[in-house]
Design a protein around this motif. Structure first.
Motif, PDB file in Angstrom:
ATOM      1  N   THR A 439       1.032  -0.822  -0.203  1.00 32.10           N
ATOM      2  CA  THR A 439       0.105  -0.076  -0.028  1.00 32.10           C
ATOM      3  C   THR A 439       0.591   1.648   0.343  1.00 32.10           C
ATOM      4  N   ALA A 440       0.211   2.512  -0.545  1.00 31.91           N
ATOM      5  CA  ALA A 440       1.969   2.957  -0.930  1.00 31.91           C
ATOM      6  C   ALA A 440       1.631   4.198  -0.099  1.00 31.91           C
ATOM      7  N   TRP A 441       0.196   4.594   0.155  1.00 30.40           N
ATOM      8  CA  TRP A 441       0.495   5.039   1.618  1.00 30.40           C
ATOM      9  C   TRP A 441       0.944   5.062   2.570  1.00 30.40           C
ATOM     10  N   ILE A 442       0.932   3.198   3.178  1.00 30.48           N
ATOM     11  CA  ILE A 442       1.308   3.134   4.404  1.00 30.48           C
ATOM     12  C   ILE A 442       3.256   2.886   4.187  1.00 30.48           C
ATOM     13  N   ALA A 443       3.346   2.304   2.896  1.00 24.95           N
ATOM     14  CA  ALA A 443       5.118   2.787   2.460  1.00 24.95           C
ATOM     15  C   ALA A 443       5.209   4.296   2.602  1.00 24.95           C
ATOM     16  N   LEU A 444       4.273   4.452   1.965  1.00 25.93           N
ATOM     17  CA  LEU A 444       4.969   6.258   1.987  1.00 25.93           C
ATOM     18  C   LEU A 444       5.509   6.663   4.015  1.00 25.93           C
ATOM     19  N   ILE A 445       3.890   6.904   4.703  1.00 26.94           N
ATOM     20  CA  ILE A 445       4.543   7.340   5.829  1.00 26.94           C
ATOM     21  C   ILE A 445       4.975   6.682   6.859  1.00 26.94           C
ATOM     22  N   SER A 446       5.253   4.844   6.534  1.00 24.65           N
ATOM     23  CA  SER A 446       6.522   4.709   7.272  1.00 24.65           C
ATOM     24  C   SER A 446       8.481   4.920   7.338  1.00 24.65           C
ATOM     25  N   LYS A 447       7.880   5.351   5.843  1.00 28.41           N
ATOM     26  CA  LYS A 447      10.108   5.412   5.205  1.00 28.41           C
ATOM     27  C   LYS A 447      10.026   7.074   6.042  1.00 28.41           C
ATOM     28  N   ALA A 448       8.730   7.475   5.652  1.00 26.18           N
ATOM     29  CA  ALA A 448       9.158   9.010   5.726  1.00 26.18           C
ATOM     30  C   ALA A 448       9.082   9.533   7.132  1.00 26.18           C
ATOM     31  N   LEU A 449       8.401   7.913   8.571  1.00 35.52           N
ATOM     32  CA  LEU A 449       8.681   8.734   9.378  1.00 35.52           C
ATOM     33  C   LEU A 449       9.977   8.215  10.786  1.00 35.52           C
ATOM     34  N   ALA A 450      10.429   6.824   9.286  1.00 36.39           N
ATOM     35  CA  ALA A 450      11.610   5.978   9.999  1.00 36.39           C
ATOM     36  C   ALA A 450      13.155   7.130   9.254  1.00 36.39           C
ATOM     37  N   GLY A 451      13.211   7.876   8.365  1.00 34.65           N
ATOM     38  CA  GLY A 451      13.935   8.544   8.525  1.00 34.65           C
ATOM     39  C   GLY A 451      14.007   9.953   8.819  1.00 34.65           C
ATOM     40  N   ALA A 452      12.793  10.380   9.348  1.00 30.97           N
ATOM     41  CA  ALA A 452      12.280  11.914   9.982  1.00 30.97           C
ATOM     42  C   ALA A 452      13.138  11.277  11.440  1.00 30.97           C
ATOM     43  N   VAL A 453      12.625  10.655  12.408  1.00 32.09           N
ATOM     44  CA  VAL A 453      13.643  10.063  13.275  1.00 32.09           C
ATOM     45  C   VAL A 453      15.121  10.008  13.775  1.00 32.09           C
ATOM     46  N   VAL A 454      15.355   8.677  12.752  1.00 33.17           N
ATOM     47  CA  VAL A 454      16.875   8.687  12.215  1.00 33.17           C
ATOM     48  C   VAL A 454      17.953  10.019  11.817  1.00 33.17           C
ATOM     49  N   TYR A 455      16.932  10.183  11.053  1.00 34.80           N
ATOM     50  CA  TYR A 455      18.177  12.026  10.957  1.00 34.80           C
ATOM     51  C   TYR A 455      17.778  12.978  11.802  1.00 34.80           C
ATOM     52  N   ALA A 456      17.170  13.370  12.644  1.00 35.79           N
ATOM     53  CA  ALA A 456      17.211  13.871  14.630  1.00 35.79           C
ATOM     54  C   ALA A 456      17.480  13.551  15.030  1.00 35.79           C
ATOM     55  N   ALA A 457      17.781  12.173  15.386  1.00 30.60           N
ATOM     56  CA  ALA A 457      18.595  11.851  15.721  1.00 30.60           C
ATOM     57  C   ALA A 457      19.752  11.968  15.571  1.00 30.60           C
ATOM     58  N   ALA A 458      20.311  11.831  14.871  1.00 30.28           N
ATOM     59  CA  ALA A 458      21.840  11.952  13.970  1.00 30.28           C
ATOM     60  C   ALA A 458      22.062  13.448  14.184  1.00 30.28           C
ATOM     61  N   ALA A 459      21.442  14.288  13.580  1.00 31.81           N
ATOM     62  CA  ALA A 459      21.553  15.438  13.839  1.00 31.81           C
ATOM     63  C   ALA A 459      21.846  16.693  14.948  1.00 31.81           C
ATOM     64  N   TYR A 460      20.878  15.766  15.657  1.00 32.39           N
ATOM     65  CA  TYR A 460      21.292  16.646  17.377  1.00 32.39           C
ATOM     66  C   TYR A 460      22.303  15.992  18.288  1.00 32.39           C
ATOM     67  N   ALA A 461      22.963  14.362  17.318  1.00 32.84           N
ATOM     68  CA  ALA A 461      24.277  13.656  17.600  1.00 32.84           C
ATOM     69  C   ALA A 461      25.058  15.013  17.479  1.00 32.84           C
TER      70      ALA A 461
END
Length: 485
Positions: A439-461
């Motif tokens: 399902t496209a919207w599930i794929a988009l949301i899951s990938k976007a959320l994962a990317g945002a969380v990982v990047y935010a943590a890395a940027a803060y670190a």
């Protein structure tokens, strides 16, 4: 201070995002590939015509505002600007409408171009006020006017497109009406500010010398950006243009919003600092902006490439979807290169008022892109235009950076840029491990959320662009607010 200034422009960026993504999502569903291709070609022609006719004046209004204000000559500055506008609107408008009337086009295409010309002329009148508010620090008024114009124009255009047979002309009718509505509120204010001023020929010549080179540079820059659409039309037809424009608009629009946001907020402050406080203060502001650009634009470009498939499936209409996902990652990369070049390295030429150099460099870049497209489109089809764009922007960015440093050495915050690139690669690794949901919207949301969380943590670190200090300031402000309440 810079952070608060950026936040003041947030309403415009939200409106840009809604209109940018909404236009791709809605227009590609209400028009077939051929009609969307006509719209894309008309928009490209309109933008080039606006740059050649009015943008030199708009650039001069922005560049000389701080100097005129400091010397108590703002009324003369505005009176001169509006006097020039009237001449351009009457003379240039007559030539444009005459060319449309004489062009070997059918009546429907003439109607599209005519409404586009009306939209351009009314927008140019509004733009003088917008540039003045932005240059003078009137963030709230600028944001209210620009956001309202964008949203109203989009809504009217969509309504006409859905309810009438006007086709692509509907979109330009919407933007023309929106500009007229905004002028009802803003033009009286601007005319009061110009009251008592005199249109001065010497001042007009100064503006023309500076602005004409800027305008010429932007013509070549625009050709670098959209010239491939005319070649695609010649080689593959307007349907191919529609497919290419859909993918291009989806990727480039988000990055353009980010960079325009920085340009609107940062460079008026930088120019004012240069004119009133000196080069060192201006460089300090520019360095902060460069670090923040990397913090936001690097993951944005990579994120678009990583979610290209589900994003195009959800947003782009089926008639133009087949190639949009293929070119989107390449356009995301070219958008990042273009943004860094246009909204950072080009400012060295603007600050030193050496726009002629910039025009010459962009002429070479446009010629390079033309040559690459002539080679790559016959060999690779639609994606060949994307390959050519990336290569042309990369070479142009390097040359602009080298030449610009001889005029005004802008800071190169390599530390923050490397940190942002590293955090982006970590983000990409996190996105890759997310399953590919059907399902496209599930794929988009899951990938976007994962990317945002990982990047935010890395940027803060990594503390990119001192983001920990920003977060600390926000927390202190929230605590102070809670205590007072």
């Amino acid at each position: 201070m810079l952070g608060r200034h950026l936040l003041g422009y947030m309403p415009v960026q939200v409106a840009q995002a809604i209109v940018g993504f909404g236009s791709v999502a809605v227009f590609t569903r209400l028009m077939d590939a051929e009609a969307y291709g006509v719209y894309a070609l008309t928009l490209a022609t309109l933008t080039l015509t606006h740059i050649a006719t009015f943008t030199w004046l708009e650039a001069a209004v922005a560049r000389f505002h701080a100097r005129a204000d400091a010397r108590k000559r703002l009324r003369d500055h505005l009176a001169t600007a509006y006097g020039i506008y009237i001449l351009l609107a009457v003379g240039g408008g007559a030539l444009i409408f005459g060319a449309i009337h004489l062009a070997p086009l059918d009546n429907s295409l003439k109607a599209v171009f005519s409404f586009a010309a009306v939209s351009m002329i009314t927008r140019a009148a509004l733009q003088i006020g917008l540039e003045t508010h932005r240059a003078g620090g009137g963030v709230a008024r600028y944001s209210a006017l620009e956001a309202s114009y964008l949203m109203l124009g989009f809504m009217i255009g969509v309504g006409l497109l859905a309810l009438t047979d006007l086709g692509p002309a509907s979109i330009f009718i919407g933007t023309a009406v929106a500009a007229l509505v905004a002028l009802v509120f803003d033009l009286p204010v601007m005319l009061r500010r110009a009251r008592g001023g005199r249109a001065q020929p010497a001042r007009a010549k100064t503006y023309a010398r500076y602005g004409s080179a800027v305008s010429l540079s932007l013509v070549f820059e625009q050709l670098l950006s959209v010239g491939d659409r005319f070649l695609l039309a010649a080689f593959l037809g307007s349907g191919a243009v529609g497919m290419y424009a859909a993918g291009y608009g989806l990727a480039d629009r988000l990055l353009d919003i980010i960079f325009i946001w920085f340009g609107a907020a940062v460079w008026p402050m930088t120019l004012k600092a240069f004119e009133t406080q000196g080069a060192d203060v201006a460089r300090k502001l520019a360095g902060q902006a460069a670090s923040l650009m990397a913090l936001i634009s690097f993951p944005a470009a990579a994120g678009l490439a990583l979610v290209a498939e589900p994003l195009t499936t959800l947003i782009v209409g089926e008639s133009v979807r087949s190639q949009a996902a293929v070119i989107l990652p390449w356009i995301a990369l070219s958008g990042l290169l273009n943004g860094m070049m246009t909204y950072y390295f080009h400012e060295a030429f603007t600050i030193r008022r050496r726009s002629g150099f910039m025009a010459a460099l962009m002429a070479g870049a446009a010629a390079l892109n033309l040559g690459l497209n002539l080679l790559f489109i016959p060999a690779f089809g639609i994606v060949g235009a994307a390959y050519a764009t990336v290569l042309a922007y990369l070479i142009s960015l390097v040359i602009c950076a080298i030449v610009g440093r001889k005029l005004f050495p802008l800071p190169l915050p390599w530390g923050d840029w490397v940190k942002a690139a590293t955090a982006t690669m970590i983000m990409a690794s996190g996105v890759f491990i997310v399953p590919d949901f059907e399902t496209a919207w599930i794929a988009l949301i899951s990938k976007a959320l994962a990317g945002a969380v990982v990047y935010a943590a890395a940027a803060y670190a990594f503390n990119i662009a001192d983001c920990r200090i920003w977060l600390s300031d926000i927390n202190k402000l929230n605590l102070r607010t809670e205590t007072q309440s």
